[in-house]
Each structure stands twice: as structure tokens, then as C-alpha cells.
Design a protein around this motif. Structure first.
Motif, PDB file in Angstrom:
ATOM      1  N   TRP A 106       0.722  -1.302   0.299  1.00 28.12           N
ATOM      2  CA  TRP A 106      -0.522  -0.200  -0.142  1.00 28.12           C
ATOM      3  C   TRP A 106       0.731   1.709  -0.146  1.00 28.12           C
ATOM      4  O   TRP A 106       0.729   1.895  -1.117  1.00 28.12           O
ATOM      5  N   GLN A 107       1.628   1.467   0.951  1.00 34.97           N
ATOM      6  CA  GLN A 107       3.006   3.008   0.904  1.00 34.97           C
ATOM      7  C   GLN A 107       3.342   2.621  -0.337  1.00 34.97           C
ATOM      8  O   GLN A 107       3.317   3.520  -0.816  1.00 34.97           O
ATOM      9  N   THR A 108       4.071   2.019  -1.080  1.00 40.79           N
ATOM     10  CA  THR A 108       4.832   1.638  -2.364  1.00 40.79           C
ATOM     11  C   THR A 108       3.644   1.981  -3.656  1.00 40.79           C
ATOM     12  O   THR A 108       3.998   3.026  -4.051  1.00 40.79           O
ATOM     13  N   PHE A 109       2.616   1.393  -3.877  1.00 37.18           N
ATOM     14  CA  PHE A 109       1.348   2.432  -4.694  1.00 37.18           C
ATOM     15  C   PHE A 109       1.429   3.330  -4.164  1.00 37.18           C
ATOM     16  O   PHE A 109       1.036   4.463  -5.729  1.00 37.18           O
ATOM     17  N   SER A 110       0.793   3.929  -2.851  1.00 33.27           N
ATOM     18  CA  SER A 110       0.291   5.273  -2.459  1.00 33.27           C
ATOM     19  C   SER A 110       1.796   6.650  -3.329  1.00 33.27           C
ATOM     20  O   SER A 110       1.040   7.029  -3.565  1.00 33.27           O
ATOM     21  N   ASN A 111       2.627   5.623  -2.179  1.00 29.82           N
ATOM     22  CA  ASN A 111       4.207   6.776  -3.285  1.00 29.82           C
ATOM     23  C   ASN A 111       3.965   6.628  -4.828  1.00 29.82           C
ATOM     24  O   ASN A 111       4.503   7.301  -5.208  1.00 29.82           O
ATOM     25  N   PHE A 112       4.066   5.869  -5.200  1.00 29.61           N
ATOM     26  CA  PHE A 112       4.235   6.102  -7.176  1.00 29.61           C
ATOM     27  C   PHE A 112       2.491   6.633  -7.517  1.00 29.61           C
ATOM     28  O   PHE A 112       2.999   7.781  -8.710  1.00 29.61           O
ATOM     29  N   ARG A 113       1.370   6.150  -6.935  1.00 23.99           N
ATOM     30  CA  ARG A 113       0.452   7.131  -7.605  1.00 23.99           C
ATOM     31  C   ARG A 113       1.008   8.478  -7.318  1.00 23.99           C
ATOM     32  O   ARG A 113       0.548   9.131  -7.564  1.00 23.99           O
ATOM     33  N   ARG A 114       1.110   9.344  -6.175  1.00 21.71           N
ATOM     34  CA  ARG A 114       1.579  10.142  -6.003  1.00 21.71           C
ATOM     35  C   ARG A 114       2.215  10.955  -6.376  1.00 21.71           C
ATOM     36  O   ARG A 114       2.872  12.335  -7.055  1.00 21.71           O
TER      37      ARG A 114
END
Length: 143
Positions: free
Chosen positions: A113-121
């Protein structure tokens, strides 16, 4: 005659299953050691490089610590395991190992989730920069 044959078959099954237990024990020891080396290297790198304070590295660090604890439980369980014994310490160790295994699963979800959120940001920021750049280029060409 049939009883002797039956007892011989049972004895062969018991000795064969003990061989299987021995093989499974060695597989568990090897995989536990590999997991300890892998998790320990991630933890060591993060600590010595002072990267634990970084928000990108922290979820991976927690996942590695949890995986290291699971590997230690599995290694102790493989070393202490004896066939045909049901001791309370082995049961408790297995229960603790299952708790760490569940925490590893949850930390894996957290890391994803953290990796996906950072990538999306980052993608969102890049798209905003590109759209602002295109807007200013259009304004410049129109004037």
C-alpha cells in the motif's frame, strides 16, 4: 501370517515417515537460514545507512523485522522438533510463530500500500508539472 505382514507394513510406514520428517526438518532449517540472512541484510543495511527514518524504507524495515522473527521461530521449531512428542514449549513456539507469520502478511500488505501510494503521488505530481508546463507553453504561443 497376516498379522506379521501387517506389522511389517506398519513398521515400514513409520520408518518412511520418519525419513520424511527428517527431510522436511532440513528443508525448514535451510529456508529459515536463508530468510534470516535476507532479512538480516535488509535490517543491517537500513540501520547502518540510517535509512530507517525515511518514510519509503520504514515499511520494508518493519516487514524485515517481522520476517526475521518468523524465521527464528521456524528455526527453533525445526531444531526442537522430535517426532511423536507433543510438548507444550513446541506448541507455544508454533503459536508465536503463527502470530509473527500473520504480522508478516499484514506488513506485506502495508508495504504494498505504501509503495502504491508513493508511486501514485509521484505520478500525480509529474502529471501536474507536465500540465502546468503545457499550459504555460500554450499561453506563450498564443501571445
Amino acid at each position: 501370517m497376516d498379522a506379521a505382514v501387517d506389522s511389517d507394513i506398519v513398521w515400514r510406514n513409520i520408518t518412511a515417515s520418519l525419513g520424511v520428517y527428517s527431510n522436511v526438518k532440513w528443508i525448514q532449517v535451510v529456508t529459515s537460514m536463508l530468510s534470516i540472512v535476507g532479512s538480516g541484510s535488509i535490517i543491517g543495511y537500513a540501520v547502518f545507512q540510517s535509512a530507517v527514518t525515511s518514510p519509503e524504507v520504514r515499511p520494508l524495515f518493519y516487514l524485515s523485522v517481522s520476517d526475521l522473527l518468523v524465521a527464528f521461530c521456524w528455526l527453533l521449531g525445526a531444531v526442537l522438533y522430535r517426532p511423536h512428542t507433543h510438548s507444550l514449549p513446541c506448541f507455544n513456539l508454533q503459536a508465536v510463530g503463527q502470530v509473527f507469520y500473520l504480522s508478516t502478511y499484514l506488513y506485506t500488505i502495508n508495504y504494498m500500500w505504501q509503495t502504491f501510494s508513493n508511486f501514485r503521488r509521484r505520478i500525480s505530481n509529474d502529471l501536474n508539472q507536465v500540465s502546468h508546463c503545457i499550459y504555460f507553453i500554450c499561453l506563450y504561443t498564443l501571445t
